[in-house]
Design an enzyme around this catalytic site. Sequence first.
Site, PDB file in Angstrom:
ATOM      1  N   ASP A 711       0.845  -1.204   0.000  1.00 43.28           N
ATOM      2  CA  ASP A 711       0.000   0.000   0.000  1.00 43.28           C
ATOM      3  C   ASP A 711       0.874   1.246   0.000  1.00 43.28           C
ATOM      4  O   ASP A 711       0.751   2.129   0.842  1.00 43.28           O
ATOM      5  CB  ASP A 711      -0.946  -0.012   1.208  1.00 43.28           C
ATOM      6  CG  ASP A 711      -1.903  -1.192   1.181  1.00 43.28           C
ATOM      7  OD1 ASP A 711      -3.091  -0.979   0.911  1.00 43.28           O
ATOM      8  OD2 ASP A 711      -1.454  -2.332   1.402  1.00 43.28           O
ATOM      9  N   TYR A 741      -2.146   4.259  -5.948  1.00 38.96           N
ATOM     10  CA  TYR A 741      -3.403   4.914  -5.583  1.00 38.96           C
ATOM     11  C   TYR A 741      -3.823   5.954  -6.628  1.00 38.96           C
ATOM     12  O   TYR A 741      -4.307   7.030  -6.301  1.00 38.96           O
ATOM     13  CB  TYR A 741      -3.298   5.569  -4.203  1.00 38.96           C
ATOM     14  CG  TYR A 741      -3.332   4.567  -3.077  1.00 38.96           C
ATOM     15  CD1 TYR A 741      -4.477   4.378  -2.319  1.00 38.96           C
ATOM     16  CD2 TYR A 741      -2.219   3.784  -2.786  1.00 38.96           C
ATOM     17  CE1 TYR A 741      -4.513   3.445  -1.289  1.00 38.96           C
ATOM     18  CE2 TYR A 741      -2.242   2.851  -1.769  1.00 38.96           C
ATOM     19  CZ  TYR A 741      -3.387   2.676  -1.024  1.00 38.96           C
ATOM     20  OH  TYR A 741      -3.422   1.753  -0.025  1.00 38.96           O
ATOM     21  N   ASN A 771      -6.580  -3.691  -4.543  1.00 39.70           N
ATOM     22  CA  ASN A 771      -7.884  -3.196  -4.971  1.00 39.70           C
ATOM     23  C   ASN A 771      -7.801  -1.808  -5.620  1.00 39.70           C
ATOM     24  O   ASN A 771      -8.617  -1.459  -6.485  1.00 39.70           O
ATOM     25  CB  ASN A 771      -8.853  -3.156  -3.781  1.00 39.70           C
ATOM     26  CG  ASN A 771      -8.324  -2.351  -2.603  1.00 39.70           C
ATOM     27  OD1 ASN A 771      -7.251  -2.661  -2.092  1.00 39.70           O
ATOM     28  ND2 ASN A 771      -9.056  -1.340  -2.162  1.00 39.70           N
ATOM     29  N   HIS A 855      -2.687  -9.630  -1.412  1.00 41.86           N
ATOM     30  CA  HIS A 855      -2.985  -8.266  -0.993  1.00 41.86           C
ATOM     31  C   HIS A 855      -3.877  -8.259   0.233  1.00 41.86           C
ATOM     32  O   HIS A 855      -3.533  -7.657   1.255  1.00 41.86           O
ATOM     33  CB  HIS A 855      -3.652  -7.472  -2.112  1.00 41.86           C
ATOM     34  CG  HIS A 855      -3.923  -6.043  -1.712  1.00 41.86           C
ATOM     35  ND1 HIS A 855      -2.923  -5.161  -1.399  1.00 41.86           N
ATOM     36  CD2 HIS A 855      -5.098  -5.355  -1.538  1.00 41.86           C
ATOM     37  CE1 HIS A 855      -3.432  -3.983  -1.074  1.00 41.86           C
ATOM     38  NE2 HIS A 855      -4.757  -4.085  -1.141  1.00 41.86           N
ATOM     39  N   HIS A 865     -11.349  -3.823   7.176  1.00 39.03           N
ATOM     40  CA  HIS A 865     -11.399  -4.876   6.155  1.00 39.03           C
ATOM     41  C   HIS A 865     -11.734  -6.258   6.728  1.00 39.03           C
ATOM     42  O   HIS A 865     -11.236  -7.277   6.231  1.00 39.03           O
ATOM     43  CB  HIS A 865     -10.083  -4.932   5.372  1.00 39.03           C
ATOM     44  CG  HIS A 865      -9.772  -3.670   4.635  1.00 39.03           C
ATOM     45  ND1 HIS A 865     -10.576  -3.154   3.646  1.00 39.03           N
ATOM     46  CD2 HIS A 865      -8.727  -2.810   4.758  1.00 39.03           C
ATOM     47  CE1 HIS A 865     -10.037  -2.038   3.185  1.00 39.03           C
ATOM     48  NE2 HIS A 865      -8.938  -1.793   3.846  1.00 39.03           N
ATOM     49  N   VAL A 895      -4.679  -3.731   4.809  1.00 46.56           N
ATOM     50  CA  VAL A 895      -4.935  -3.082   6.092  1.00 46.56           C
ATOM     51  C   VAL A 895      -3.786  -2.114   6.355  1.00 46.56           C
ATOM     52  O   VAL A 895      -2.626  -2.508   6.404  1.00 46.56           O
ATOM     53  CB  VAL A 895      -5.044  -4.110   7.233  1.00 46.56           C
ATOM     54  CG1 VAL A 895      -5.206  -3.408   8.577  1.00 46.56           C
ATOM     55  CG2 VAL A 895      -6.218  -5.044   6.984  1.00 46.56           C
ATOM     56  N   HIS A 896      -4.105  -0.843   6.557  1.00 43.74           N
ATOM     57  CA  HIS A 896      -3.066   0.184   6.671  1.00 43.74           C
ATOM     58  C   HIS A 896      -2.478   0.213   8.081  1.00 43.74           C
ATOM     59  O   HIS A 896      -2.672   1.150   8.855  1.00 43.74           O
ATOM     60  CB  HIS A 896      -3.639   1.545   6.283  1.00 43.74           C
ATOM     61  CG  HIS A 896      -4.121   1.587   4.875  1.00 43.74           C
ATOM     62  ND1 HIS A 896      -4.868   2.625   4.367  1.00 43.74           N
ATOM     63  CD2 HIS A 896      -3.957   0.715   3.847  1.00 43.74           C
ATOM     64  CE1 HIS A 896      -5.154   2.390   3.097  1.00 43.74           C
ATOM     65  NE2 HIS A 896      -4.617   1.229   2.764  1.00 43.74           N
TER      66      HIS A 896
END
Length: 994
Positions: A711, A741, A771, A855, A865, A895-896
């Site tokens: 991410d 992004y 995603n 991912h 999530h 998941v950030h």
Amino acid sequence: MALELEEHMIIVENGVDANEKKMVCDSSLDHKGRLPLRFSTGTWKAALFIIAIEFSERLTYFAIASNLITYLTKVMHQDLTTAAKNVNCWTGVTTIMPLFGGFIADSYAGRFRMILLSSIIYLMGLGILTMSQFIPTLKPCGVSNARCVNPTKIHELAFFIGIYFLSIGTGGHKPSLESFGADQFDDNNLEERKGKMSFFNWWNATLCSSLILSVTVLTYVEDNSGWGIANLILTVTMFITITIFYLGKPFYRYRVPQGSPLTPILQVFVAALMKRNQPYPSSQDSFYEPESPQRKSLCHTNNHKFLDNACIAKDNEITEGKKPSPWKLTTVTKVEETKLLVNIVPIWLASLIYGVFNAQGATFFVKQSSTMDRKMGSFTIPPASIQVIFAFGMLFCVICYDKIITPILRRKRGNERGIPILQRVGVGMFLSILIMIVAALVEKQRLITAEKEKSKVLSMNVFWLAPQYFIMGIADAFTLVGLQEFFYGQVPDSMRSIGIALYLSVMGVGSFLSSFLITVVNQVTEKTGKRWIGKDLSSSRLDKFYWLLAAINGLNFGIYVLLAKRYSYKNVLKNVAVTIEAELGHAYDRPQPRETLVVSLAEDADANTPQQVHISLVGEDRMRISWITDDHTPPVVYYSITSGKYDHTANGNISSYDFVNYTSGQIHDVVIGPLDPSTVYYYCFAPGSTHEYSFKTPPAQFPIKFAVSGDLGQTGWTKSTLEHISQSNYDVFLLPGDLCYADTVQPLWDSFGRLVEPLASQRPWMVTQGNHDIEQTPNIHMPPFTSYNARWRMPFEESGSTSNLYYAFEVSGVHVIMLGSYTDFGPGSDQYEWLESDLRKVDRTKTPWLVVLVHAPWYNTNYAHQGEIQSVGMMESMEGLLYKARVDVVLAGHVHAYERFHRVYNQQMDNCGPVHITIGDGGNLHGLVTTYKEPQATISAFREASFGHGELEMVNASYAKWSWHRNDDDESVQADMVLIKSLASDPSCIKLLV
């Protein structure tokens, strides 16, 4: 190396090394020379003994310093200018002597011994001052004990010997004591690290308390009961606290001195000078940094490149079994320690003017108070006691900053300190300008009153000085506390006493500069008819002097801001064993998201200039090189192992794509090889091109290091994370989805390519999709992954896959599988059948390590999530395949935040299951997800919502080291580490391998 790891570390797979919770492993020892026990040594239980003796020492210092100008003018009958110069001289010597004391403590004596020795010298100085007031022949007026105009010479001698003995005592006492106190907190422990940050605040709160007591009670005793009684009280108090300090000996953590810390610095300069003409390498592979678990290593930085020459190894400089001469070749860490000292010099210089400003509080401010109305009913406030307002201001600010401001700023900014150290220092510097303006206005009013009343004591109340003293206390709470923490933390670990001494020298040199400035101002203003600083306040123009200081402070503040913005903080790679706490996910205050960066094409670039260059592995010995140009240029790569001489060429393909009304540039794709392992290759895209690139191929065998970050995005955090990754000396980069992004904004793909090019053009980047890479818009653009597939082509065909969304590759004994969370994964799907086939082909005798990337994480205790089909459904479909194949590690993003699990299968800990790791914290624009399920599940080993990156180093066929590096306000801090044993080498698991 594996043997060393087995001997010195416990493999943490299903639990925590219990010894790590008990022992402190930060190079400190206990009083018997053993590793200290965490529960019985250090932290506040030791710091309180140290603070006790500091209270006594500061009580003495402030009692003498705050009233020294009064003693010199009233008892020794010196004029104002001479007395101010003597005060500044003594203050300067007292605050410069710590440079010598700190050097001796760090090099030879050790901090504990230095504190004891200097305390004895301090006690001797107090004894001399006490005797000079009680022994008749040493009294100011001799045996007669009458009032005299001039004191006796023997009293002057005894008095100045006494106070300069205090200076010598302070020289060893002050730098050693504060650094010794900070040494009681382990930087590698979360709670102790936060305790150290509070330590500097409460240390200064102690100073304020001693100042309050000294300028009230002791100053009153000096003025009313005599200087001898006050000195006797101080002597007895000092003796008692020295005894208390010694009684704390069993509780302390000690650092063994390692010899002169200046020798390695000199070695760096000598080696760099000797190699000044050698070419600078295109990569860091030739930088010398042998492994040393006994010390902390520093990351390489790109500033002061001349010094890097000292750690660049030539072919004949390193021979097996022989250590190179440190005068010819030094380590990266020694070079970086030298850079630290070079970096702090401008900050030290910019802080000196603050020292000049600070000197006024104990000289002219006090003298001003002596001419003003100090009565409170029948009680007369001693002149020096007005400084209690300063102490209250500082104490108020320190407490508010530690208990209110810092927690708020931690939550808002995600920095453990609240704000970066230099920003804290800058706040106080700005306030110093305001203080001198207020002081000038007050002094102007005092002069007007003096002109009207023509008396020694004016009707103007002394509390007119209250605002400047109170704000001065607030300013010191920001600047002086910040400078203490800055100089302690930013110098090499072996020089921390010297670091505290550098902070003290700011005040010392500032005092000397104040004296020098007084002399210069008097010489200049005397030519105009009247000196600004005369024999007394009535004949002076301190208001103009204060306006001058305000102007100087303002100019200096502007310079300081420029320097602070350019400053690069110390970047440590810490060898930290894992400490797992159930509440850890909530113990760290998370950073906020940063703005999206848009990286434009270079100004000197044209339509044919290559951009967005990145490389990826293809097969055993080949590399795919991809780049984009605006115009059509030949898809040709020229390459060689010699810079500028290209004896190989390779041709490839060109493509482009359309996305709504956007048309991409020309995407070039060329595969080169065969290539040799562990070799640096140079390449370009046109003969005679000035744009030369280089990359290093991975090694043919262990060890090999992967850098991992998911991410990623393209924000300020991304840029910082990439800088940390570039310093990790990795071989291959793994990205588990969500690259840039762009989310259909196609120019952001171009920006991302330019952002990562410096790294992606030098080491292979192996990626899978997330995603945010789908970019499927109903009725507008239906095909998914259009941009991703066109720009980031991976070796899917070579691994038997029919889709760029899932593939596998092998490198240096590691088989890596990249799965697609956003394409069909159920039984019977192309991806499922390909995975079954690929796992059957893996020969664990040749590739003992098996790593999988997805991912969407299969295991996740964060509320973000939860329950998504890409996680739950994919795990239900494929977890059994991975378990039977004995996959070692599964890496995920999405998941950030960061989370590492124990070996797990089917929601339970299983010694033969993979270690699942979520690392979706590269720097995305959406920020971090901070809410975890409580209590923490037993299968979850470590979790924290912070930006950062991971490093997976396969040491050999049996052992690997995983570490996660938190991006702590742009500083890389290793916060989690675990050793992993390959399941292929575990007899209890290998028997089940298919």
